[in-house]
Write a protein that holds these residues in place. Structure first.
Motif, PDB file in Angstrom:
ATOM      1  N   GLN A 173       0.840  -1.192   0.000  1.00  0.00           N
ATOM      2  CA  GLN A 173       0.000   0.000   0.000  1.00  0.00           C
ATOM      3  C   GLN A 173       0.878   1.246   0.000  1.00  0.00           C
ATOM      4  O   GLN A 173       1.831   1.355   0.761  1.00  0.00           O
ATOM      5  CB  GLN A 173      -0.909  -0.002   1.229  1.00  0.00           C
ATOM      6  CG  GLN A 173      -1.986   1.069   1.197  1.00  0.00           C
ATOM      7  CD  GLN A 173      -3.008   0.888   2.312  1.00  0.00           C
ATOM      8  OE1 GLN A 173      -2.892  -0.024   3.131  1.00  0.00           O
ATOM      9  NE2 GLN A 173      -4.014   1.744   2.345  1.00  0.00           N
ATOM     10  N   GLY A 174       0.563   2.184  -0.880  1.00  0.00           N
ATOM     11  CA  GLY A 174       1.338   3.408  -0.973  1.00  0.00           C
ATOM     12  C   GLY A 174       2.555   3.310  -1.867  1.00  0.00           C
ATOM     13  O   GLY A 174       3.216   4.319  -2.143  1.00  0.00           O
ATOM     14  N   GLU A 175       2.865   2.119  -2.349  1.00  0.00           N
ATOM     15  CA  GLU A 175       4.027   1.912  -3.217  1.00  0.00           C
ATOM     16  C   GLU A 175       3.605   2.115  -4.667  1.00  0.00           C
ATOM     17  O   GLU A 175       2.608   1.538  -5.124  1.00  0.00           O
ATOM     18  CB  GLU A 175       4.556   0.489  -3.004  1.00  0.00           C
ATOM     19  CG  GLU A 175       5.891   0.192  -3.643  1.00  0.00           C
ATOM     20  CD  GLU A 175       6.400  -1.208  -3.282  1.00  0.00           C
ATOM     21  OE1 GLU A 175       7.623  -1.379  -3.177  1.00  0.00           O
ATOM     22  OE2 GLU A 175       5.566  -2.123  -3.093  1.00  0.00           O
ATOM     23  N   SER A 176       4.337   2.931  -5.410  1.00  0.00           N
ATOM     24  CA  SER A 176       4.006   3.135  -6.817  1.00  0.00           C
ATOM     25  C   SER A 176       4.381   1.890  -7.616  1.00  0.00           C
ATOM     26  O   SER A 176       5.164   1.047  -7.169  1.00  0.00           O
ATOM     27  CB  SER A 176       4.750   4.346  -7.381  1.00  0.00           C
ATOM     28  OG  SER A 176       6.133   4.059  -7.519  1.00  0.00           O
ATOM     29  N   GLU A 177       3.840   1.809  -8.820  1.00  0.00           N
ATOM     30  CA  GLU A 177       4.162   0.677  -9.684  1.00  0.00           C
ATOM     31  C   GLU A 177       5.667   0.626  -9.970  1.00  0.00           C
ATOM     32  O   GLU A 177       6.276  -0.442  -9.943  1.00  0.00           O
ATOM     33  CB  GLU A 177       3.373   0.787 -10.991  1.00  0.00           C
ATOM     34  CG  GLU A 177       3.574  -0.383 -11.938  1.00  0.00           C
ATOM     35  CD  GLU A 177       2.733  -0.265 -13.192  1.00  0.00           C
ATOM     36  OE1 GLU A 177       3.321  -0.104 -14.279  1.00  0.00           O
ATOM     37  OE2 GLU A 177       1.494  -0.332 -13.090  1.00  0.00           O
ATOM     38  N   ALA A 178       6.254   1.788 -10.241  1.00  0.00           N
ATOM     39  CA  ALA A 178       7.691   1.829 -10.527  1.00  0.00           C
ATOM     40  C   ALA A 178       8.507   1.399  -9.313  1.00  0.00           C
ATOM     41  O   ALA A 178       9.508   0.669  -9.444  1.00  0.00           O
ATOM     42  CB  ALA A 178       8.089   3.230 -10.979  1.00  0.00           C
ATOM     43  N   GLU A 179       8.111   1.858  -8.145  1.00  0.00           N
ATOM     44  CA  GLU A 179       8.831   1.479  -6.927  1.00  0.00           C
ATOM     45  C   GLU A 179       8.729  -0.016  -6.680  1.00  0.00           C
ATOM     46  O   GLU A 179       9.715  -0.672  -6.313  1.00  0.00           O
ATOM     47  CB  GLU A 179       8.271   2.254  -5.733  1.00  0.00           C
ATOM     48  CG  GLU A 179       8.605   3.728  -5.734  1.00  0.00           C
ATOM     49  CD  GLU A 179       7.814   4.522  -4.695  1.00  0.00           C
ATOM     50  OE1 GLU A 179       8.259   5.629  -4.338  1.00  0.00           O
ATOM     51  OE2 GLU A 179       6.730   4.036  -4.260  1.00  0.00           O
ATOM     52  N   TYR A 222      10.378  -3.502 -14.617  1.00  0.00           N
ATOM     53  CA  TYR A 222      10.894  -4.664 -13.896  1.00  0.00           C
ATOM     54  C   TYR A 222      11.980  -5.369 -14.683  1.00  0.00           C
ATOM     55  O   TYR A 222      13.086  -5.597 -14.179  1.00  0.00           O
ATOM     56  CB  TYR A 222       9.740  -5.619 -13.596  1.00  0.00           C
ATOM     57  CG  TYR A 222      10.161  -6.961 -13.028  1.00  0.00           C
ATOM     58  CD1 TYR A 222      10.418  -7.112 -11.671  1.00  0.00           C
ATOM     59  CD2 TYR A 222      10.291  -8.084 -13.852  1.00  0.00           C
ATOM     60  CE1 TYR A 222      10.798  -8.342 -11.144  1.00  0.00           C
ATOM     61  CE2 TYR A 222      10.657  -9.316 -13.332  1.00  0.00           C
ATOM     62  CZ  TYR A 222      10.913  -9.443 -11.984  1.00  0.00           C
ATOM     63  OH  TYR A 222      11.293 -10.662 -11.478  1.00  0.00           O
ATOM     64  N   PHE A 223      11.704  -5.715 -15.929  1.00  0.00           N
ATOM     65  CA  PHE A 223      12.675  -6.497 -16.694  1.00  0.00           C
ATOM     66  C   PHE A 223      13.879  -5.666 -17.133  1.00  0.00           C
ATOM     67  O   PHE A 223      14.964  -6.220 -17.360  1.00  0.00           O
ATOM     68  CB  PHE A 223      12.009  -7.184 -17.882  1.00  0.00           C
ATOM     69  CG  PHE A 223      11.420  -8.529 -17.532  1.00  0.00           C
ATOM     70  CD1 PHE A 223      12.244  -9.605 -17.258  1.00  0.00           C
ATOM     71  CD2 PHE A 223      10.049  -8.702 -17.453  1.00  0.00           C
ATOM     72  CE1 PHE A 223      11.719 -10.850 -16.919  1.00  0.00           C
ATOM     73  CE2 PHE A 223       9.510  -9.934 -17.109  1.00  0.00           C
ATOM     74  CZ  PHE A 223      10.348 -11.007 -16.849  1.00  0.00           C
ATOM     75  N   LYS A 224      13.714  -4.359 -17.248  1.00  0.00           N
ATOM     76  CA  LYS A 224      14.894  -3.530 -17.544  1.00  0.00           C
ATOM     77  C   LYS A 224      15.890  -3.592 -16.390  1.00  0.00           C
ATOM     78  O   LYS A 224      17.112  -3.671 -16.592  1.00  0.00           O
ATOM     79  CB  LYS A 224      14.471  -2.088 -17.835  1.00  0.00           C
ATOM     80  CG  LYS A 224      13.841  -1.918 -19.209  1.00  0.00           C
ATOM     81  CD  LYS A 224      13.720  -0.453 -19.597  1.00  0.00           C
ATOM     82  CE  LYS A 224      13.231  -0.333 -21.038  1.00  0.00           C
ATOM     83  NZ  LYS A 224      13.112   1.072 -21.485  1.00  0.00           N
ATOM     84  N   ARG A 225      15.386  -3.559 -15.179  1.00  0.00           N
ATOM     85  CA  ARG A 225      16.276  -3.681 -14.009  1.00  0.00           C
ATOM     86  C   ARG A 225      16.857  -5.098 -13.933  1.00  0.00           C
ATOM     87  O   ARG A 225      18.055  -5.258 -13.618  1.00  0.00           O
ATOM     88  CB  ARG A 225      15.492  -3.351 -12.736  1.00  0.00           C
ATOM     89  CG  ARG A 225      16.292  -3.535 -11.451  1.00  0.00           C
ATOM     90  CD  ARG A 225      17.553  -2.697 -11.421  1.00  0.00           C
ATOM     91  NE  ARG A 225      18.345  -2.965 -10.219  1.00  0.00           N
ATOM     92  CZ  ARG A 225      19.670  -2.926 -10.157  1.00  0.00           C
ATOM     93  NH1 ARG A 225      20.381  -2.597 -11.247  1.00  0.00           N
ATOM     94  NH2 ARG A 225      20.300  -3.183  -9.039  1.00  0.00           N
ATOM     95  N   ILE A 226      16.057  -6.117 -14.252  1.00  0.00           N
ATOM     96  CA  ILE A 226      16.558  -7.492 -14.291  1.00  0.00           C
ATOM     97  C   ILE A 226      17.718  -7.597 -15.284  1.00  0.00           C
ATOM     98  O   ILE A 226      18.761  -8.209 -14.989  1.00  0.00           O
ATOM     99  CB  ILE A 226      15.431  -8.474 -14.673  1.00  0.00           C
ATOM    100  CG1 ILE A 226      14.405  -8.603 -13.540  1.00  0.00           C
ATOM    101  CG2 ILE A 226      16.002  -9.831 -15.068  1.00  0.00           C
ATOM    102  CD1 ILE A 226      14.889  -9.346 -12.314  1.00  0.00           C
ATOM    103  N   ARG A 227      17.558  -7.004 -16.458  1.00  0.00           N
ATOM    104  CA  ARG A 227      18.617  -7.027 -17.476  1.00  0.00           C
ATOM    105  C   ARG A 227      19.891  -6.380 -16.950  1.00  0.00           C
ATOM    106  O   ARG A 227      21.004  -6.880 -17.177  1.00  0.00           O
ATOM    107  CB  ARG A 227      18.111  -6.324 -18.736  1.00  0.00           C
ATOM    108  CG  ARG A 227      19.088  -6.178 -19.895  1.00  0.00           C
ATOM    109  CD  ARG A 227      19.314  -7.461 -20.659  1.00  0.00           C
ATOM    110  NE  ARG A 227      20.443  -8.224 -20.153  1.00  0.00           N
ATOM    111  CZ  ARG A 227      20.870  -9.364 -20.685  1.00  0.00           C
ATOM    112  NH1 ARG A 227      20.239  -9.888 -21.729  1.00  0.00           N
ATOM    113  NH2 ARG A 227      21.888 -10.009 -20.168  1.00  0.00           N
TER     114      ARG A 227
END
Length: 439
Positions: A173-179, A222-227
């Motif tokens: 709760q309160g967390e953005s999608e990007a976060e 998500y997958f950009k950070r995984i990469r």
């Protein structure tokens, strides 16, 4: 008495007699709308005359030639076509006979790459909970669905598992999608540091999780950070697109929508559209070059890899998906399906989440919409829904264990891309009837 070994010994399924468009007919003449494409296989429906003609022509010319001695025209053409549309850096195609075989090939190539590049100490994989990568022992060992793994744990290669990117249940709760996407992706780095990054071969994931989580896409970023994490620690990114690839999510390769390129990607199901058993493992030029410049020999192979008749069928399928515009149709009709599901079930007291991409949609079912509490697994909601839908002339793909392999229920929908607006309405009506009967 049948001598066929069925999927369940108590099951006595009807005999499928013929297919036409998005429908199947049993021997008694009953008609079924194929709302799941079997298991996200039948992207072109069941009576595509161009694919059928290609199979007949190929059998008349050359049905089979073993790849230990020959390549074939259909294999070369299909590989060229796939690479022309593949993510950047992907340069080679290893043709197999199905999804589990494609994943098995990927795992073995990834391990051999580490040997070829002087990193024999890299022996383990990291995957995600609630993933499914196939039923052969290597693929099953990397999968994160505990119910499927449990009987075979003592005899298979194992992997460690991190949480999936599961926005509906795991975003705080309160967390953005990007976060949330960043936090979920960083679990990979935490696991790498826990086990020792120098011991890890690669990270295996489905861009959109299919059978075990119900068309569950990762959030953007998500997958950009995984990469980035894979590159930082020198591990391979292996994407399993067996179910979600080949136009199913509205782009030919599902990872296109995440803006990344993998090192290895597996495809099957929609590659052959059900007309022939076929799959493929695609790898980067860098991985191929490491084998070429090292031992020169990929220590792997099966009798039917690169099967000419299967390749001839798949070459027509991929042509129809790309030049024929059916990938674009998957995106367009997928949006129409999503809207129809939202209109009918968006306020349903037992529907917690409607999700997916393109012609790959999932409905997560809950006992309580407000608390997201799942049904008691002993109720067998998914199995009852599958049975009720089938009785009403709808083939869909309900599954239990959505949350952790035991709790949770969902319905997976993956109809042929040729579906019409009227047929979407028919699908939704039949699904609604089944849900009313069960829930």
């Amino acid at each position: 008495m049948s001598h066929v070994f069925p999927r369940h010994t108590a099951s006595h399924p009807p005999i499928a007699e013929r297919g036409n468009g998005i429908y199947l007919f049993d021997r008694e003449g009953k008609k079924y709308l194929d709302g799941s494409g079997g298991a996200a296989v039948s992207c072109l429906g069941h009576s595509d005359q161009d694919v059928i003609a290609a199979i007949k022509a190929q059998v008349d010319t050359l049905a089979f030639a073993h790849t230990g001695f020959f390549t074939s025209g259909p294999a070369e053409s299909l590989a060229d076509r796939l690479i022309a549309h593949a993510p950047a850096g992907i340069d080679r195609v290893y043709l197999v006979s199905g999804g589990s075989e494609a994943v098995e090939s990927a795992l073995k190539l990834a391990r051999q790459y580490m040997i070829e590049t002087g990193q024999p100490g890299r022996t383990r994989f990291i995957a995600r909970k609630q993933s499914y990568h196939g039923n052969t022992l290597g693929a099953l060992g990397t999968g994160g669905n505990m119910w499927r793994r449990a009987p075979f744990d003592p005899v298979m290669v194992s992997a460690s598992h991190i949480d999936p990117c599961y926005d509906y249940r795991l975003r705080e709760q309160g967390e953005s999608e990007a976060e949330y996407g960043l936090r979920a992706a960083n679990l990979l780095e935490e696991e790498l540091l826990r086990v020792g990054p120098e011991t890890v071969i690669g990270f295996l994931a489905e861009p959109v999780v299919g059978a075990t989580a119900g068309a569950l896409p990762a959030v953007q970023g998500y997958f950009k950070r995984i990469r980035e994490i894979c590159d930082q620690y020198g591990i391979l990114l292996i994407l399993d697109e067996v179910m979600c690839g080949m136009g199913r999510t509205g782009t030919l390769f599902a990872c296109e929508q995440d803006g990344i390129s993998p090192d290895i990607v597996t495809i099957a199901k929609g590659l052959g559209a059900g007309y022939q058993p076929i799959g493929a493992m695609l790898c980067s030029g860098a991985i191929y070059d490491a084998v070429r410049d090292g031992s020169g020999f990929f220590q792997h192979g099966h009798t039917y890899v690169g099967h000419p008749t299967a390749c001839a069928a798949a070459d027509v399928v991929v042509t129809k998906l790309t030049e024929g515009g059916l990938v674009d149709r998957s995106a367009r009709m997928g949006a129409a399906l999503a809207q129809a599901l939202a209109d009918r079930f968006g306020d349903h007291p037992n529907v917690g989440d409607i999700r997916g991409r393109g012609m790959f949609r999932g409905i997560e079912l809950v006992a309580d919409r407000d608390t997201k509490a799942p049904f008691d697994p002993d109720l067998g909601v998914a199995a009852k829904l599958k049975k009720a839908a089938f009785a009403n002339g709808l083939i869909c793909y309900p599954m239990g264990g959505t949350i952790d392999g035991r709790l949770g229920d969902h319905i997976l929908l993956a109809p042929p891309f040729i579906i019409t607006d009227d047929q979407i309405a028919e699908l939704v009506d039949k699904l609604s009837t089944a849900m009313d009967q069960v829930l």
